[in-house]
Design a protein around this motif. Sequence first.
Motif, PDB file in Angstrom:
ATOM      1  N   HIS A 196     -60.773 -75.050  66.163  1.00 53.72           N
ATOM      2  CA  HIS A 196     -61.889 -74.110  66.083  1.00 53.72           C
ATOM      3  C   HIS A 196     -61.371 -72.687  66.271  1.00 53.72           C
ATOM      4  CE1 HIS A 196     -65.307 -71.802  67.902  1.00 53.72           C
ATOM      5  NE2 HIS A 196     -65.816 -72.207  66.752  1.00 53.72           N
TER       6      HIS A 196
ATOM      7  N   ASN B  71     -62.739 -68.665  66.573  1.00 51.31           N
ATOM      8  CA  ASN B  71     -63.930 -67.819  66.631  1.00 51.31           C
ATOM      9  C   ASN B  71     -63.876 -66.756  65.543  1.00 51.31           C
ATOM     10  OD1 ASN B  71     -63.021 -65.213  67.491  1.00 51.31           O
ATOM     11  ND2 ASN B  71     -62.861 -65.930  69.587  1.00 51.31           N
ATOM     12  N   SER B  72     -64.997 -66.094  65.303  1.00 49.73           N
ATOM     13  CA  SER B  72     -65.114 -65.196  64.137  1.00 49.73           C
ATOM     14  C   SER B  72     -64.099 -64.054  64.169  1.00 49.73           C
ATOM     15  CB  SER B  72     -66.527 -64.638  64.046  1.00 49.73           C
ATOM     16  OG  SER B  72     -66.818 -63.883  65.200  1.00 49.73           O
ATOM     17  N   GLN B  73     -63.605 -63.699  65.345  1.00 46.77           N
ATOM     18  CA  GLN B  73     -62.616 -62.618  65.445  1.00 46.77           C
ATOM     19  C   GLN B  73     -61.248 -63.015  64.910  1.00 46.77           C
ATOM     20  OE1 GLN B  73     -62.636 -61.547  69.638  1.00 46.77           O
ATOM     21  NE2 GLN B  73     -64.143 -59.937  69.269  1.00 46.77           N
TER      22      GLN B  73
ATOM     23  N   VAL C 274     -60.817 -65.032  62.137  1.00 50.98           N
ATOM     24  CA  VAL C 274     -60.958 -65.521  60.767  1.00 50.98           C
ATOM     25  C   VAL C 274     -60.750 -64.353  59.802  1.00 50.98           C
ATOM     26  CG1 VAL C 274     -62.518 -66.641  59.126  1.00 50.98           C
ATOM     27  CG2 VAL C 274     -62.599 -67.282  61.533  1.00 50.98           C
TER      28      VAL C 274
ATOM     29  N   ARG D 187     -69.165 -76.599  74.370  1.00 44.30           N
ATOM     30  CA  ARG D 187     -69.312 -75.143  74.308  1.00 44.30           C
ATOM     31  C   ARG D 187     -70.246 -74.758  73.174  1.00 44.30           C
ATOM     32  NH1 ARG D 187     -63.790 -72.750  71.947  1.00 44.30           N
ATOM     33  NH2 ARG D 187     -65.202 -71.044  71.502  1.00 44.30           N
TER      34      ARG D 187
ATOM     35  N   VAL E   1     -70.935 -73.082  69.704  1.00 47.38           N
ATOM     36  CA  VAL E   1     -70.151 -72.840  68.485  1.00 47.38           C
ATOM     37  C   VAL E   1     -71.006 -72.004  67.537  1.00 47.38           C
ATOM     38  CG1 VAL E   1     -68.962 -73.923  66.535  1.00 47.38           C
ATOM     39  CG2 VAL E   1     -68.881 -75.006  68.777  1.00 47.38           C
ATOM     40  N   LYS E   2     -70.560 -70.786  67.270  1.00 46.57           N
ATOM     41  CA  LYS E   2     -71.363 -69.848  66.478  1.00 46.57           C
ATOM     42  C   LYS E   2     -71.159 -70.061  64.975  1.00 46.57           C
ATOM     43  CE  LYS E   2     -73.131 -67.776  70.002  1.00 46.57           C
ATOM     44  NZ  LYS E   2     -73.089 -66.416  70.458  1.00 46.57           N
TER      45      LYS E   2
ATOM     46  N   ASN F  44     -70.734 -68.011  62.526  1.00 49.69           N
ATOM     47  CA  ASN F  44     -69.700 -67.217  61.845  1.00 49.69           C
ATOM     48  C   ASN F  44     -68.275 -67.589  62.243  1.00 49.69           C
ATOM     49  OD1 ASN F  44     -70.869 -65.630  59.919  1.00 49.69           O
ATOM     50  ND2 ASN F  44     -71.398 -63.981  61.323  1.00 49.69           N
ATOM     51  N   SER F  45     -68.133 -68.560  63.130  1.00 46.12           N
ATOM     52  CA  SER F  45     -66.789 -69.032  63.461  1.00 46.12           C
ATOM     53  C   SER F  45     -66.359 -70.027  62.379  1.00 46.12           C
ATOM     54  CB  SER F  45     -66.776 -69.675  64.849  1.00 46.12           C
ATOM     55  OG  SER F  45     -67.621 -70.799  64.888  1.00 46.12           O
TER      56      SER F  45
ATOM     57  N   LEU G  28     -66.956 -57.449  64.373  1.00 47.58           N
ATOM     58  CA  LEU G  28     -66.078 -58.059  65.396  1.00 47.58           C
ATOM     59  C   LEU G  28     -66.697 -57.993  66.788  1.00 47.58           C
ATOM     60  CD1 LEU G  28     -62.648 -56.612  64.210  1.00 47.58           C
ATOM     61  CD2 LEU G  28     -63.376 -58.997  64.063  1.00 47.58           C
TER      62      LEU G  28
ATOM     63  N   GLU H 130     -74.265 -61.545  68.574  1.00 51.32           N
ATOM     64  CA  GLU H 130     -74.680 -62.874  68.092  1.00 51.32           C
ATOM     65  C   GLU H 130     -73.485 -63.791  67.834  1.00 51.32           C
ATOM     66  OE1 GLU H 130     -75.820 -59.955  66.230  1.00 51.32           O
ATOM     67  OE2 GLU H 130     -77.282 -59.882  67.857  1.00 51.32           O
ATOM     68  N   ASP H 131     -72.319 -63.209  67.551  1.00 48.04           N
ATOM     69  CA  ASP H 131     -71.133 -64.030  67.244  1.00 48.04           C
ATOM     70  C   ASP H 131     -70.209 -64.196  68.444  1.00 48.04           C
ATOM     71  OD1 ASP H 131     -71.948 -64.336  64.652  1.00 48.04           O
ATOM     72  OD2 ASP H 131     -70.787 -62.640  63.889  1.00 48.04           O
TER      73      ASP H 131
ATOM     74  N   GLU I 147     -68.273 -65.419  71.561  1.00 48.98           N
ATOM     75  CA  GLU I 147     -68.004 -66.737  72.154  1.00 48.98           C
ATOM     76  C   GLU I 147     -67.157 -66.572  73.409  1.00 48.98           C
ATOM     77  OE1 GLU I 147     -67.399 -70.110  69.567  1.00 48.98           O
ATOM     78  OE2 GLU I 147     -67.470 -68.811  67.826  1.00 48.98           O
ATOM     79  N   ASP I 148     -66.939 -67.667  74.109  1.00 50.88           N
ATOM     80  CA  ASP I 148     -66.181 -67.623  75.375  1.00 50.88           C
ATOM     81  C   ASP I 148     -64.815 -66.967  75.224  1.00 50.88           C
ATOM     82  OD1 ASP I 148     -68.261 -68.966  76.455  1.00 50.88           O
ATOM     83  OD2 ASP I 148     -67.282 -70.932  76.485  1.00 50.88           O
ATOM     84  N   ASP I 149     -64.160 -67.209  74.098  1.00 47.96           N
ATOM     85  CA  ASP I 149     -62.802 -66.694  73.918  1.00 47.96           C
ATOM     86  C   ASP I 149     -62.741 -65.426  73.063  1.00 47.96           C
ATOM     87  OD1 ASP I 149     -63.584 -68.053  71.684  1.00 47.96           O
ATOM     88  OD2 ASP I 149     -61.685 -69.090  71.356  1.00 47.96           O
ATOM     89  N   SER I 150     -63.885 -64.770  72.876  1.00 43.22           N
ATOM     90  CA  SER I 150     -63.877 -63.487  72.155  1.00 43.22           C
ATOM     91  C   SER I 150     -63.368 -62.398  73.094  1.00 43.22           C
ATOM     92  CB  SER I 150     -65.290 -63.145  71.685  1.00 43.22           C
ATOM     93  OG  SER I 150     -65.783 -64.128  70.810  1.00 43.22           O
TER      94      SER I 150
ATOM     95  N   LEU J 103     -59.840 -56.982  59.334  1.00 41.02           N
ATOM     96  CA  LEU J 103     -59.523 -56.789  60.759  1.00 41.02           C
ATOM     97  C   LEU J 103     -59.947 -57.977  61.606  1.00 41.02           C
ATOM     98  CD1 LEU J 103     -60.582 -53.041  61.298  1.00 41.02           C
ATOM     99  CD2 LEU J 103     -58.335 -53.944  60.682  1.00 41.02           C
ATOM    100  N   GLY J 104     -59.256 -58.154  62.709  1.00 46.65           N
ATOM    101  CA  GLY J 104     -59.590 -59.207  63.663  1.00 46.65           C
ATOM    102  C   GLY J 104     -59.205 -58.774  65.065  1.00 46.65           C
ATOM    103  N   VAL J 105     -59.409 -59.655  66.024  1.00 48.01           N
ATOM    104  CA  VAL J 105     -59.050 -59.365  67.412  1.00 48.01           C
ATOM    105  C   VAL J 105     -58.320 -60.573  67.987  1.00 48.01           C
ATOM    106  CG1 VAL J 105     -59.863 -58.523  69.646  1.00 48.01           C
ATOM    107  CG2 VAL J 105     -61.260 -58.144  67.614  1.00 48.01           C
TER     108      VAL J 105
END
Lengths: 159, 209
Positions: free
Chosen positions: A22, A24-26, A28, A84, A86-87, A89-90, B97, B101-102, B104-107, B133-135
């Motif tokens: 998995h 997350n959207s950041q 991808v 957890r 799961v959004k 956009n992930s 980013l 709404e997006d 998550e725990d690991d953002s 871009l990403g993080v």
Amino acid sequence: VAKKNAKQKRRDVPGADHLARHCNSQRVIRDLITREIKGVWPEAFELRVTLNETYLSTHWMEYFLRDDIDKQFKEVVKALRKKREVKANSAVARLKAGPVVDAGTARGHSIRIRDRSSQSNPGYAGIEGMPSDNADRELLAMLANECCVQVRGVHEIDL
Amino acid sequence: MTTPHIDTSRMPSQNWILVVQKLLQSRDPSSPSLAPARLPPTSSFSASEAQVSPLSSPSLELQLFDNAAELKVLFSKIAMHLSPEWRATIFEQVDALLKLEDWEDDSSLIKIGTFSTFLRFVIYMAPDQCPSLGVGPTGHLLAAWVKGAQRITVQFLPNDQAIATLIKEGTREKETVAWRGHVVDLKLFIERFGAAEVMSEVESGKKER
């Protein structure tokens, strides 16, 4: 004793099978105009140093059922949601297990992929033997590019 | 002899520089005058530098807003070097980013120092194509240029440092190379590896500078 027995029962995931990671959207990579998924960053395969992670969390896709990839993705997301949020956009990256082990060997790491499933977390599997400091950038890039056969958005899996 | 009197009411307090020095260690801990001072925790000017995972107060929504605002202010300082299209694309991606709404725990929040390194690189390298871009998990800004099977992914670090991975088709199989160093040298490395064309104009995702 029960914990020790559980450890002894851990099977290796066969090389022909697949793992789901998995992201997350950041983490991808998307097309700037169409928003179509183009892949995932190598950083999606980093161990979380702050949590002292010793293996990379994945799900063994064939654990759920053998041939239906769509259903495998759905089962993976279902299993993730037990633990957890799961959004939409992930995304979930699908990796072939054999090339993951081969990539480790090519980079000088002894990688094993083992079944860690439990009643509360079915299909859970760990990629063990990765460098704990994430220093091997080539290995992370190989996981993201050469081992990753497909990346599917969660919104698409949920349809 | 009279005590000298200093009228501080008219002093421009905003120009004062406060210097905090380490206090002398007391040999006698019972002496209150020589006991180590307990300084209140200092607040950071930058939400993104203070913490990567914003789980504590202030509210997550506020922290995300502040982080995006910081990045946009920084961008506006060098906006004259990039086209309005770049500005729009970067801002749009920053907002995506740091979308509540997006989350998550690991953002992670984006560390401003890494965004600064990214801006320095794109001004110096002058790529035709705006990156995706990403993080990263540690709050470092990520950028990817993709063209077919070739791709360049860069993790920007503070102080003009970066980690890059370059992938291109070799004659028999894909070649993967990793690199770490100053962003000025990254340009040379990309050119030497023959991957500069990945950043040039492409059919999709084209953004003129």
